[in-house]
Scaffold this motif. Structure first.
Motif, PDB file in Angstrom:
ATOM      1  N   TYR A  78       0.813  -1.212   0.000  1.00  0.00           N
ATOM      2  CA  TYR A  78       0.000   0.000   0.000  1.00  0.00           C
ATOM      3  C   TYR A  78       0.852   1.270   0.000  1.00  0.00           C
ATOM      4  CZ  TYR A  78      -4.000  -2.974   1.355  1.00  0.00           C
ATOM      5  OH  TYR A  78      -4.978  -3.928   1.398  1.00  0.00           O
TER       6      TYR A  78
ATOM      7  N   VAL B  96       3.412   1.984  -1.795  1.00  0.00           N
ATOM      8  CA  VAL B  96       3.852   2.386  -3.136  1.00  0.00           C
ATOM      9  C   VAL B  96       2.854   3.350  -3.772  1.00  0.00           C
ATOM     10  CG1 VAL B  96       4.484   1.562  -5.423  1.00  0.00           C
ATOM     11  CG2 VAL B  96       5.178   0.260  -3.401  1.00  0.00           C
ATOM     12  N   PRO B  97       1.556   3.017  -3.893  1.00  0.00           N
ATOM     13  CA  PRO B  97       0.629   4.003  -4.458  1.00  0.00           C
ATOM     14  C   PRO B  97       0.456   5.235  -3.578  1.00  0.00           C
ATOM     15  CG  PRO B  97      -0.565   2.076  -3.671  1.00  0.00           C
ATOM     16  CD  PRO B  97       0.882   1.725  -3.641  1.00  0.00           C
TER      17      PRO B  97
ATOM     18  N   LEU C   2       3.049   7.570  -4.594  1.00  0.00           N
ATOM     19  CA  LEU C   2       2.662   8.163  -5.878  1.00  0.00           C
ATOM     20  C   LEU C   2       1.556   9.194  -5.692  1.00  0.00           C
ATOM     21  CD1 LEU C   2       2.801   8.245  -8.964  1.00  0.00           C
ATOM     22  CD2 LEU C   2       1.226   6.300  -9.015  1.00  0.00           C
TER      23      LEU C   2
ATOM     24  N   LEU D  22      -5.714  -2.370  -2.795  1.00  0.00           N
ATOM     25  CA  LEU D  22      -4.461  -1.989  -3.439  1.00  0.00           C
ATOM     26  C   LEU D  22      -4.733  -1.448  -4.845  1.00  0.00           C
ATOM     27  CD1 LEU D  22      -1.340  -1.929  -3.543  1.00  0.00           C
ATOM     28  CD2 LEU D  22      -1.425  -4.314  -4.313  1.00  0.00           C
ATOM     29  N   LEU D  23      -5.611  -2.117  -5.587  1.00  0.00           N
ATOM     30  CA  LEU D  23      -5.982  -1.620  -6.913  1.00  0.00           C
ATOM     31  C   LEU D  23      -6.612  -0.235  -6.819  1.00  0.00           C
ATOM     32  CD1 LEU D  23      -7.525  -4.821  -8.585  1.00  0.00           C
ATOM     33  CD2 LEU D  23      -5.137  -4.067  -8.508  1.00  0.00           C
TER      34      LEU D  23
ATOM     35  N   VAL E   6      -3.857   2.456  -6.293  1.00  0.00           N
ATOM     36  CA  VAL E   6      -3.152   2.729  -7.543  1.00  0.00           C
ATOM     37  C   VAL E   6      -4.050   3.520  -8.491  1.00  0.00           C
ATOM     38  CG1 VAL E   6      -1.990   1.685  -9.513  1.00  0.00           C
ATOM     39  CG2 VAL E   6      -1.759   0.648  -7.258  1.00  0.00           C
TER      40      VAL E   6
ATOM     41  N   ALA F 174      -4.294   7.163  -7.428  1.00  0.00           N
ATOM     42  CA  ALA F 174      -2.998   7.821  -7.590  1.00  0.00           C
ATOM     43  C   ALA F 174      -2.750   8.189  -9.049  1.00  0.00           C
ATOM     44  CB  ALA F 174      -1.884   6.913  -7.065  1.00  0.00           C
ATOM     45  N   VAL F 175      -2.971   7.252  -9.970  1.00  0.00           N
ATOM     46  CA  VAL F 175      -2.800   7.539 -11.394  1.00  0.00           C
ATOM     47  C   VAL F 175      -3.777   8.612 -11.840  1.00  0.00           C
ATOM     48  CG1 VAL F 175      -2.974   6.553 -13.707  1.00  0.00           C
ATOM     49  CG2 VAL F 175      -1.884   5.252 -11.880  1.00  0.00           C
TER      50      VAL F 175
ATOM     51  N   LEU G 195      -7.251  -1.587 -14.211  1.00  0.00           N
ATOM     52  CA  LEU G 195      -7.443  -1.679 -12.764  1.00  0.00           C
ATOM     53  C   LEU G 195      -8.917  -1.820 -12.412  1.00  0.00           C
ATOM     54  CD1 LEU G 195      -4.918   1.059 -11.601  1.00  0.00           C
ATOM     55  CD2 LEU G 195      -4.718  -1.393 -11.181  1.00  0.00           C
TER      56      LEU G 195
END
Length: 720
Positions: A210, A212-213, A216, A254-255, A258, A261-262, A302
């Motif tokens: 978790y 990592v995103p 980001l 988690l998806l 991400v 974040a994107v 995602l």
């Protein structure tokens, strides 16, 4: 600092969408604020240059001491120590040096916020050490992997390995089999045959993932490095919800991280002009059209991966995206329609076995906000041990405290002439979940979990509202009381985490004797077996506290049986065992008894008295006894044959009618058309041809959408 972190005081206004897309040249970066004094800066002495280095070395040594204090005493805990856990759970048996080590981890991180410059490596190591220390504790000190439902999910993988199929009639989660199918495929590809160690370490690994995103996500913030690190830190210290076990929810969360974040880093409205109130979001990360097309494919992938994996997560994704589009914070204006078609098509067709038999369960709670909130919050704090109630109250206080601090962060940013929009969307859109359903009484936990990324970052802005671009602002953050406030907040959060996260450990812990008892059941489940377990509510409390369902899920039926409040009255248990038929067992296990004692209010002497009365019944005999489980069967088995396993037809089970076929084809055409439309919008250079294609595809999509909705309504009305 780059242009994304530069403060400008010139007026601005948001560029409104005119329907045409044009390339906008990047505006030149504005230089940082000039120093207040015209005198040249005084050169630093060697002592002043070495001071940050020595402080970093000292804090690194302090971090090592914190980990030693935390882990060395904790590793000495044995099964006898864990058996002494009281109503507060694991914290009631943790040694004092371990608690001091947890507090020292907070001190190290808060001290790093006080330093004049950003020590990235030490901040990251402290953050990772905090995550591992808080979440890996049971994995290290307990003999068996924890949490009953994690064991049950192993049964899904076992069934896929043996049959290669899904059976929606066997369990509602088979209507969303994406996570289990992917896990089984990866396990077979890697040669993994025993997942017990995976479920032991899964919560720790997924919590580290978790981060990592989250790293980001903070790139979209116009904030100082202190605010960004503190926001991720608050996210870590508030991760006590407990949905990180081996499950579709933990993976799709988690998806979700991400996804947002994107979305916020690369797909916000790219052009702003300054005014007196500055945007809280930084400039959009620069990308070319090919990169944007790849990132768009990542977003669609995602969401597509979450749709067949979990019931709730796609709706939170869709809600966040739709609100960002409505308030002008995302340029992907057609994506909400595409995602709405994808999720409703899955529910309407592929999940038919669930909603056709549970229509009221799925839609009955829609709009009942008050009832859903009540069942998720106050309904969970009823009965049970007065000490254990503190665990539930601590959860409410922690969630309320983080949300209150987030609101204060929004207000402080306004005082410093910044306006937050994206973080408000991340924080408050998940609360719409209360209008959907109670989710088995867990909706409040899910809402807070999905709100936490935005709330944690807003809470950090309450402590560090400035951007830290100028030297003057950086010095104000360092000499202010904000690091002290962060220290106090961190101590409260880490103490609350240990209570809220591990307060249920007395009955969520899996005992070795319970694993042995379940192995006995699996060895005697041919052709089928019925296992009776003790429940205080056979309608609502249908999840036993034991490692159930890990094998042969189509052969073993788990029957909740009312546990008598008076242990003398065991006639009902004997009768239930007779009614269950041949090859049936009654299990009395320590984890379930602990649950009845702490969460329901059964007396401490209830279990031995119950066992004495069961032993006195001539109709019963003990078939298995160990330190954790006593299992009974009838001396004389009831007449009749043991029924064979009947898991039901292989899924997906779709009832095809002419309307259903037409609707499914319309849905497929819509998904392809809307996906292509968004790719063209993002990847193709604006021009007359692109504009004409977008307009013609829009008008062509309208009749397809009408046909799809008509077929969906027809299915719901005729098949429920």
């Amino acid at each position: 600092m780059g242009p994304a972190e530069t403060e400008v005081d010139a007026p601005f206004e948001v560029a409104f969408d005119t329907g045409k897309e044009v390339d906008v040249p990047e505006e030149p970066a504005v230089p940082e604020e000039a120093p207040q004094s015209a005198e040249p800066p005084r050169p630093l002495s060697w002592r002043e240059r070495l001071q940050p280095t020595w402080l970093g070395v000292f804090l690194g040594c302090l971090l090592s001491l914190a980990l030693l204090l935390y882990w060395v005493p904790a590793l000495g805990l044995g099964e006898a120590d864990l058996d002494r856990m009281g109503g507060l759970g694991l914290i009631s048996v943790l040694p004092l040096p371990t608690l001091a080590g947890a507090a020292l981890l907070v001190v190290v991180f808060a001290s790093l916020l006080w330093l004049g410059r950003e020590h990235k490596a030490l901040l990251l190591v402290t953050l990772v050490a905090t995550v591992f220390s808080l979440h890996a504790l049971p994995a290290v000190i307990e003999v068996e992997p924890r949490f009953a439902t994690a064991w049950q999910h192993l049964g899904f993988l076992d069934y896929i390995d043996r049959t290669g199929s899904a059976v929606p009639d066997l369990d509602a989660r088979w209507s969303w089999p994406g996570f289990f199918a992917a896990a089984a495929f990866v396990g077979q590809a890697c040669g993994v045959t025993d997942f017990t160690e995976i479920i032991r370490w899964w919560p720790t690994a997924i919590q580290l993932a978790y981060l990592v995103p989250m790293f980001l996500l903070v790139r979209h913030m116009r904030a100082s490095w202190r605010a960004k690190w503190t926001g991720i830190w608050i996210f870590v210290l508030s991760g006590w919800v407990g949905q990180d076990y081996f499950s579709p929810q933990g993976f799709t969360y988690l998806l979700y991280l991400v996804f947002v974040a994107v979305l916020l880093v690369w797909f916000r409205a790219p052009r702003v002009i300054w005014t007196k109130r500055r945007p809280g979001e930084a400039e959009v990360e620069p990308t070319n059209r090919r990169q944007r097309a790849v990132l768009l494919a990542v977003l669609i992938g995602l969401f597509a991966a979450s749709v067949p994996a979990h019931q709730l997560t796609p709706f939170v994704m869709l809600g966040v995206l739709a609100v960002l589009v409505l308030i002008g914070r995302s340029e992907l204006r057609g994506l909400p329609i595409l995602f709405a078609v994808m999720v409703t098509a899955w529910i309407g067709w592929m999940a038919e076995p669930y909603w056709s038999g549970h229509f009221d369960d799925l839609f009955g709670g829609v709009g009942g906000v008050g009832g859903n909130v009540s069942s998720s919050v106050s309904g969970r704090i009823e009965g049970g041990s007065s000490t254990h109630k503190l665990v539930l109250y601590v959860r409410v206080l922690l969630a309320g405290g983080v949300m209150a601090l987030a609101c204060y962060g929004w207000w402080r940013r306004r005082e410093h002439r910044y306006r937050e929009a994206a973080l408000l969307v991340l924080t408050f859109v998940p609360f719409l979940g209360f209008g959907m359903q109670s989710y088995g009484g867990e909706m409040a936990l899910r809402v807070f979990m999905f709100a936490l990324p935005g709330a944690g970052l807003l809470a950090a802005l309450a402590l560090f509202p400035r951007t830290g671009v100028t030297a003057k602002e950086r010095e104000k953050d360092r000499v202010s009381l904000a690091p002290v406030a962060a220290l106090m907040a961190g101590l409260l959060l880490v103490g609350g985490f240990l209570v809220a996260r591990w307060g249920n450990e007395p009955f969520e812990r899996i005992q070795p004797g319970e694993v042995a008892a379940m192995d006995y059941v699996y060895a005697h489940d041919d052709p089928t077996v019925r296992l009776l377990w003790l429940s205080n509510d056979t309608l609502n409390n249908v999840t036993p506290a034991m490692p159930w369902g890990a094998k042969d899920m189509e052969k073993v039926s788990y029957v909740p049986t009312l546990a008598p409040t008076d242990p003398v009255l065991v006639s009902g248990l004997v009768k239930a065992l007779k009614n269950a038929g041949p090859n049936s067992y009654l299990m009395v296990n320590v984890s379930q008894v602990t649950y009845l004692r702490l969460d329901v209010g059964y007396s401490g002497t209830w279990e031995p008295r119950l066992l004495d009365n069961l032993d006195s019944r001539k109709e019963l005999r003990r078939v298995l006894t160990n330190d954790d489980v006593t299992m009974y069967a009838l001396r004389d088995q009831p007449a009749g044959k043991v029924p064979k396993a009947d898991p039901g037809p292989i899924g997906p089970q779709v009832t095809w009618t002419p309307w259903s076929v037409v609707g499914a084809l319309a849905a497929l055409a819509l998904i392809l058309l809307l996906s292509a439309r968004e790719v063209v919008r993002v990847a193709v250079r604006p021009g007359v041809r692109q504009l004409r294609w977008l307009q013609s595809s829009f008008w062509f999509a309208l009749p397809l959408l009408a046909v799809f909705l008509a077929a969906l309504v027809q299915r719901f009305l005729t098949m429920k």
